[in-house]
Design a protein around this motif. Structure first.
Motif, PDB file in Angstrom:
ATOM      1  N   GLU A   9       9.785  24.068   5.320  1.00  0.00           N
ATOM      2  CA  GLU A   9       9.472  22.660   5.050  1.00  0.00           C
ATOM      3  C   GLU A   9      10.155  21.742   6.063  1.00  0.00           C
ATOM      4  N   LEU A  10      11.420  21.978   6.315  1.00  0.00           N
ATOM      5  CA  LEU A  10      12.151  21.108   7.242  1.00  0.00           C
ATOM      6  C   LEU A  10      11.652  21.254   8.675  1.00  0.00           C
ATOM      7  N   TYR A  11      11.314  22.451   9.077  1.00  0.00           N
ATOM      8  CA  TYR A  11      10.743  22.626  10.415  1.00  0.00           C
ATOM      9  C   TYR A  11       9.422  21.873  10.542  1.00  0.00           C
ATOM     10  N   LEU A  12       8.555  22.020   9.542  1.00  0.00           N
ATOM     11  CA  LEU A  12       7.270  21.327   9.598  1.00  0.00           C
ATOM     12  C   LEU A  12       7.449  19.816   9.593  1.00  0.00           C
ATOM     13  N   LYS A  13       8.337  19.322   8.734  1.00  0.00           N
ATOM     14  CA  LYS A  13       8.570  17.879   8.686  1.00  0.00           C
ATOM     15  C   LYS A  13       9.171  17.381   9.994  1.00  0.00           C
ATOM     16  N   GLY A  14      10.050  18.161  10.596  1.00  0.00           N
ATOM     17  CA  GLY A  14      10.612  17.781  11.885  1.00  0.00           C
ATOM     18  C   GLY A  14       9.545  17.672  12.956  1.00  0.00           C
ATOM     19  N   LEU A  15       8.620  18.614  12.984  1.00  0.00           N
ATOM     20  CA  LEU A  15       7.518  18.579  13.945  1.00  0.00           C
ATOM     21  C   LEU A  15       6.651  17.343  13.723  1.00  0.00           C
ATOM     22  N   ILE A  16       6.350  17.064  12.464  1.00  0.00           N
ATOM     23  CA  ILE A  16       5.507  15.913  12.125  1.00  0.00           C
ATOM     24  C   ILE A  16       6.213  14.609  12.492  1.00  0.00           C
ATOM     25  N   ALA A  18       8.455  14.186  14.790  1.00  0.00           N
ATOM     26  CA  ALA A  18       8.488  14.084  16.256  1.00  0.00           C
ATOM     27  C   ALA A  18       7.174  13.547  16.807  1.00  0.00           C
ATOM     28  N   LYS A  19       6.078  13.876  16.153  1.00  0.00           N
ATOM     29  CA  LYS A  19       4.754  13.449  16.631  1.00  0.00           C
ATOM     30  C   LYS A  19       4.336  12.098  16.048  1.00  0.00           C
ATOM     31  N   ALA A  20       4.615  11.883  14.757  1.00  0.00           N
ATOM     32  CA  ALA A  20       4.075  10.703  14.072  1.00  0.00           C
ATOM     33  C   ALA A  20       5.134   9.663  13.699  1.00  0.00           C
ATOM     34  N   GLY A  21       6.401  10.026  13.747  1.00  0.00           N
ATOM     35  CA  GLY A  21       7.447   9.077  13.396  1.00  0.00           C
ATOM     36  C   GLY A  21       7.782   9.031  11.921  1.00  0.00           C
ATOM     37  N   THR A  22       7.013   9.694  11.096  1.00  0.00           N
ATOM     38  CA  THR A  22       7.242   9.764   9.659  1.00  0.00           C
ATOM     39  C   THR A  22       6.626  11.060   9.145  1.00  0.00           C
ATOM     40  N   LEU A  32       1.633  20.020   4.461  1.00  0.00           N
ATOM     41  CA  LEU A  32       2.312  19.694   5.718  1.00  0.00           C
ATOM     42  C   LEU A  32       1.565  20.300   6.910  1.00  0.00           C
ATOM     43  N   LEU A  33       1.023  21.498   6.740  1.00  0.00           N
ATOM     44  CA  LEU A  33       0.216  22.092   7.812  1.00  0.00           C
ATOM     45  C   LEU A  33      -1.057  21.278   8.056  1.00  0.00           C
ATOM     46  N   ARG A  34      -1.669  20.784   6.984  1.00  0.00           N
ATOM     47  CA  ARG A  34      -2.875  19.944   7.152  1.00  0.00           C
ATOM     48  C   ARG A  34      -2.544  18.682   7.944  1.00  0.00           C
ATOM     49  N   VAL A  35      -1.397  18.103   7.663  1.00  0.00           N
ATOM     50  CA  VAL A  35      -0.970  16.917   8.416  1.00  0.00           C
ATOM     51  C   VAL A  35      -0.748  17.288   9.882  1.00  0.00           C
ATOM     52  N   ALA A  36      -0.084  18.411  10.119  1.00  0.00           N
ATOM     53  CA  ALA A  36       0.143  18.858  11.502  1.00  0.00           C
ATOM     54  C   ALA A  36      -1.188  19.072  12.218  1.00  0.00           C
ATOM     55  N   LYS A  37      -2.147  19.650  11.524  1.00  0.00           N
ATOM     56  CA  LYS A  37      -3.473  19.872  12.124  1.00  0.00           C
ATOM     57  C   LYS A  37      -4.133  18.531  12.460  1.00  0.00           C
ATOM     58  N   SER A  38      -3.991  17.553  11.570  1.00  0.00           N
ATOM     59  CA  SER A  38      -4.587  16.233  11.816  1.00  0.00           C
ATOM     60  C   SER A  38      -3.931  15.532  13.007  1.00  0.00           C
ATOM     61  N   LEU A  39      -2.726  15.957  13.352  1.00  0.00           N
ATOM     62  CA  LEU A  39      -2.018  15.391  14.498  1.00  0.00           C
ATOM     63  C   LEU A  39      -2.334  16.131  15.793  1.00  0.00           C
ATOM     64  N   GLY A  40      -3.236  17.110  15.706  1.00  0.00           N
ATOM     65  CA  GLY A  40      -3.675  17.811  16.904  1.00  0.00           C
ATOM     66  C   GLY A  40      -3.076  19.181  17.129  1.00  0.00           C
ATOM     67  N   PHE A  41      -2.238  19.647  16.220  1.00  0.00           N
ATOM     68  CA  PHE A  41      -1.658  20.979  16.361  1.00  0.00           C
ATOM     69  C   PHE A  41      -2.651  22.018  15.872  1.00  0.00           C
ATOM     70  N   VAL A  88       6.211  26.651  14.720  1.00  0.00           N
ATOM     71  CA  VAL A  88       6.736  25.316  15.032  1.00  0.00           C
ATOM     72  C   VAL A  88       7.512  25.365  16.340  1.00  0.00           C
ATOM     73  N   ARG A  89       8.365  26.333  16.500  1.00  0.00           N
ATOM     74  CA  ARG A  89       9.137  26.445  17.744  1.00  0.00           C
ATOM     75  C   ARG A  89       8.232  26.621  18.966  1.00  0.00           C
ATOM     76  N   SER A  90       7.129  27.336  18.781  1.00  0.00           N
ATOM     77  CA  SER A  90       6.249  27.591  19.916  1.00  0.00           C
ATOM     78  C   SER A  90       5.491  26.350  20.367  1.00  0.00           C
ATOM     79  N   VAL A  91       5.276  25.397  19.459  1.00  0.00           N
ATOM     80  CA  VAL A  91       4.510  24.196  19.824  1.00  0.00           C
ATOM     81  C   VAL A  91       5.394  22.980  20.048  1.00  0.00           C
ATOM     82  N   ALA A  92       6.651  23.051  19.602  1.00  0.00           N
ATOM     83  CA  ALA A  92       7.550  21.904  19.739  1.00  0.00           C
ATOM     84  C   ALA A  92       7.938  21.744  21.204  1.00  0.00           C
ATOM     85  N   LYS A  93       8.019  20.515  21.604  1.00  0.00           N
ATOM     86  CA  LYS A  93       8.418  20.199  22.973  1.00  0.00           C
ATOM     87  C   LYS A  93       9.920  19.954  23.011  1.00  0.00           C
ATOM     88  N   ASP A  94      10.590  20.520  23.990  1.00  0.00           N
ATOM     89  CA  ASP A  94      12.017  20.241  24.169  1.00  0.00           C
ATOM     90  C   ASP A  94      12.176  18.828  24.696  1.00  0.00           C
TER      91      ASP A  94
END
Length: 95
Positions: A9-16, A18-22, A32-41, A88-94
């Protein structure tokens, strides 16, 4: 397994965030995965299976009267959270 759910949960929320600000105020990993998908992941549908398997762990630990799950070696080997976290680690940008 509660800790596994929390980690995913925390990894997914962190990714979201980072992309959306909330992030959405939910503990449902599939949501949370559906939200990530809607953000283009992009990810395989297999992650939804892992998310669904883990999401119930939150409610089992938080609400009295729920029947606890019995875990065995096979369940532990499925590593649901690890697969979500690795994605999440594979798609997250450093930074």
């Amino acid at each position: 397994m509660f800790e596994s759910q929390q980690a995913a949960e925390l990894y997914l929320k962190g990714l979201i965030v980072a992309k959306a600000g909330t992030y959405p105020f939910t503990h449902d990993l599939a949501e949370l995965l559906r939200v990530a998908k809607s953000l283009g992941f992009d990810f395989s549908n297999e992650l939804y299976v892992h998310a669904d398997a883990l999401s119930g762990e939150y409610t089992l630990s938080r609400y009295p009267g729920r029947k606890p799950r019995v875990y065995n070696d096979e369940t532990a080997r499925r590593w649901y959270a690890r697969r979500i976290i690795e994605w999440v680690r594979s798609v997250a940008k450093d930074p």
